[in-house]
Design a protein around this motif. Structure first.
Motif, mmCIF file in Angstrom:
data_model
loop_
_atom_site.group_PDB
_atom_site.id
_atom_site.type_symbol
_atom_site.label_atom_id
_atom_site.label_comp_id
_atom_site.label_asym_id
_atom_site.label_seq_id
_atom_site.Cartn_x
_atom_site.Cartn_y
_atom_site.Cartn_z
ATOM 1 N N PRO A 1 0.814 -1.221 0.000
ATOM 2 C CA PRO A 1 0.000 0.000 0.000
ATOM 3 C C PRO A 1 0.848 1.272 0.000
ATOM 4 O O PRO A 1 0.368 2.341 -0.395
ATOM 5 C CB PRO A 1 -0.815 -0.120 1.298
ATOM 6 C CG PRO A 1 -0.040 -1.067 2.148
ATOM 7 C CD PRO A 1 0.614 -2.022 1.214
ATOM 8 N N ASP A 2 2.087 1.167 0.445
ATOM 9 C CA ASP A 2 2.996 2.310 0.434
ATOM 10 C C ASP A 2 4.315 1.849 -0.208
ATOM 11 O O ASP A 2 5.339 1.700 0.459
ATOM 12 C CB ASP A 2 3.246 2.814 1.859
ATOM 13 C CG ASP A 2 4.183 4.016 1.900
ATOM 14 O OD1 ASP A 2 4.253 4.735 0.889
ATOM 15 O OD2 ASP A 2 4.856 4.207 2.940
ATOM 16 N N PRO A 3 4.322 1.620 -1.515
ATOM 17 C CA PRO A 3 5.467 0.978 -2.165
ATOM 18 C C PRO A 3 6.705 1.871 -2.170
ATOM 19 O O PRO A 3 6.610 3.069 -2.463
ATOM 20 C CB PRO A 3 4.975 0.726 -3.589
ATOM 21 C CG PRO A 3 3.930 1.769 -3.803
ATOM 22 C CD PRO A 3 3.259 1.949 -2.475
ATOM 23 N N PRO A 4 7.860 1.310 -1.847
ATOM 24 C CA PRO A 4 9.096 2.093 -1.955
ATOM 25 C C PRO A 4 9.412 2.403 -3.404
ATOM 26 O O PRO A 4 9.148 1.605 -4.304
ATOM 27 C CB PRO A 4 10.152 1.171 -1.337
ATOM 28 C CG PRO A 4 9.601 -0.211 -1.513
ATOM 29 C CD PRO A 4 8.114 -0.073 -1.392
ATOM 30 N N ALA A 5 9.974 3.578 -3.625
ATOM 31 C CA ALA A 5 10.414 3.963 -4.967
ATOM 32 C C ALA A 5 11.660 3.165 -5.346
ATOM 33 O O ALA A 5 12.312 2.553 -4.497
ATOM 34 C CB ALA A 5 10.705 5.453 -5.013
#
Length: 386
Positions: free
Chosen positions: A228-232
């Motif tokens: 839900p909060d994917p790392p770049a």
């Protein structure tokens, strides 16, 4: 015994990749030893080398030798004359090629053997040229310096280099530059990258086929697809010739972020590497793998491959995967989901990285110089004369 060594630094690129990073770190350490250094540089590098190695005498190659093809002409014609003028005992050619008519012994650094083992990773012209240069150096140089045992084995097996004339000089890491970054440094780099408040996975290196970057892009996209909060993903390093990277990035879903900042200054690298959730380096093969060591020194959890020299660098302090997307994605998924394992690897990585020093590398180079000083040029050695 003090040895006067003429080091050819004219092949150093402006962006400090490859041979530039090697010489920038090695030469100041050599300057502290019992060696009389003479450096020949391009004109744009003279002041920086003079400041970094104040013990050395620095001279400039002519301005017309700044282009790569013309530089090779100067290497063959001008370098031997310069060696005689400065009364060098040894010439060190740090990037595959060597002056064939130098009247003193030549030490040549061979950084890897991928021109033989994986020629498709290079342009056809470059692969052919460096295969010839490697074979010539292996036959005519008085000593061959390599950065790892894996590279020694490869140049012996693939290029026919005599193992008895090789010297392994493991690279080091400058811990005054590469160390665990402060929160302030990480925040500054995050702002530069446009990733304030975001996590990221980092890659550092020239974007060339050997680095396997298109596979990394696809693997990362799979590994973070359901986050839900994917790392770049940050792909840092000089622009290379891997044309598949653009297509791989274009296929990334819009909700995911890829940052391509290009070449970053050294001062930003600890924040990039030490601030990353994972540093991923799924290379198809390295003669050493300096970005892996630098990431380790910055306290990063590193995912890399077991190809060639990389296990010599990483040991048990990094995580490993294979070079295909399934394996890379699996490795990223495991590390991104296991904070305790990332912390364990980071601690082990800093400890292991401390074992690799440029001072030790300089000692190994000096031993190579001393071993051949006074032996004469290759054609006299070939006739059994000194």
């Amino acid at each position: 015994m003090t040895v006067r060594v003429l080091v050819d630094a004219t092949a150093v690129p402006v962006d400090r990749g490859g041979v530039g990073r090697y010489l920038d770190a090695l030469l100041p350490e050599l300057g502290t030893l019992d060696v009389d250094l003479v450096l020949v540089t391009q004109q744009h590098d003279r002041e920086s080398f003079a400041a970094a190695v104040p013990q050395a005498r620095v001279v400039c190659a002519p301005g017309w030798a700044s282009r790569p093809a013309v530089r090779l002409v100067w290497e063959q014609l001008g370098m031997p004359l310069l060696a005689r003028r400065v009364r060098a005992d040894v010439v060190h050619s740090p990037h595959y090629t060597m002056p064939l008519v130098a009247t003193v012994p030549v030490v040549v650094t061979l950084h890897d053997a991928t021109f033989f083992s994986d020629p498709g990773l290079h342009s056809p012209v470059k692969a052919r040229f460096f295969r010839v240069a490697t074979r010539v150096a292996g036959r005519l140089a008085a000593r061959i310096v390599v950065p790892s045992e894996a590279t020694r084995a490869e140049v012996v097996r693939l290029a026919g280099v005599d193992a008895n004339k090789t010297a392994v000089a493991l690279h080091g890491v400058d811990t005054t530059v590469f160390h665990a970054p402060s929160a302030e440094v990480v925040a500054r780099v995050a702002a530069r990258l446009g990733l304030v408040g975001r996590r990221w996975v980092a890659f550092l290196g020239t974007i060339e086929p050997r680095k396997n970057v298109p596979a990394l892009v696809g693997s990362w996209a799979r590994a973070v697809a359901d986050d839900p909060d994917p790392p770049a993903l940050v792909l840092a390093g000089g622009a290379g010739w891997d044309t598949g990277v653009d297509d791989a990035v274009a296929a990334v879903p819009d909700r995911l972020t890829v940052v391509r900042p290009g070449y970053l200054p050294l001062s930003d690298l600890p924040g990039l590497l030490g601030g990353a959730e994972v540093v991923a380096y799924p290379s198809l093969g390295e003669g050493f793998g300096l970005p892996v060591l630098e990431a380790m020194a910055c306290g990063a959890a590193v995912l890399t491959t077991r190809r060639l020299a990389l296990p010599e660098v990483g040991g048990d302090a990094v995580a490993y995967c294979d070079v295909d997307q399934d394996s890379i994605a699996g490795g990223l998924t495991r590390l991104l989901g296991d904070r305790a394992e990332r912390e364990r690897l980071a601690e082990a990585a800093e400890s292991r990285a401390a074992e690799f020093t440029w001072a030790r590398a300089a000692d190994s180079h000096l031993s190579a110089y001393r071993a051949v000083a006074g032996r004469g040029p290759w054609w006299r050695r070939a006739r059994g004369k000194r």
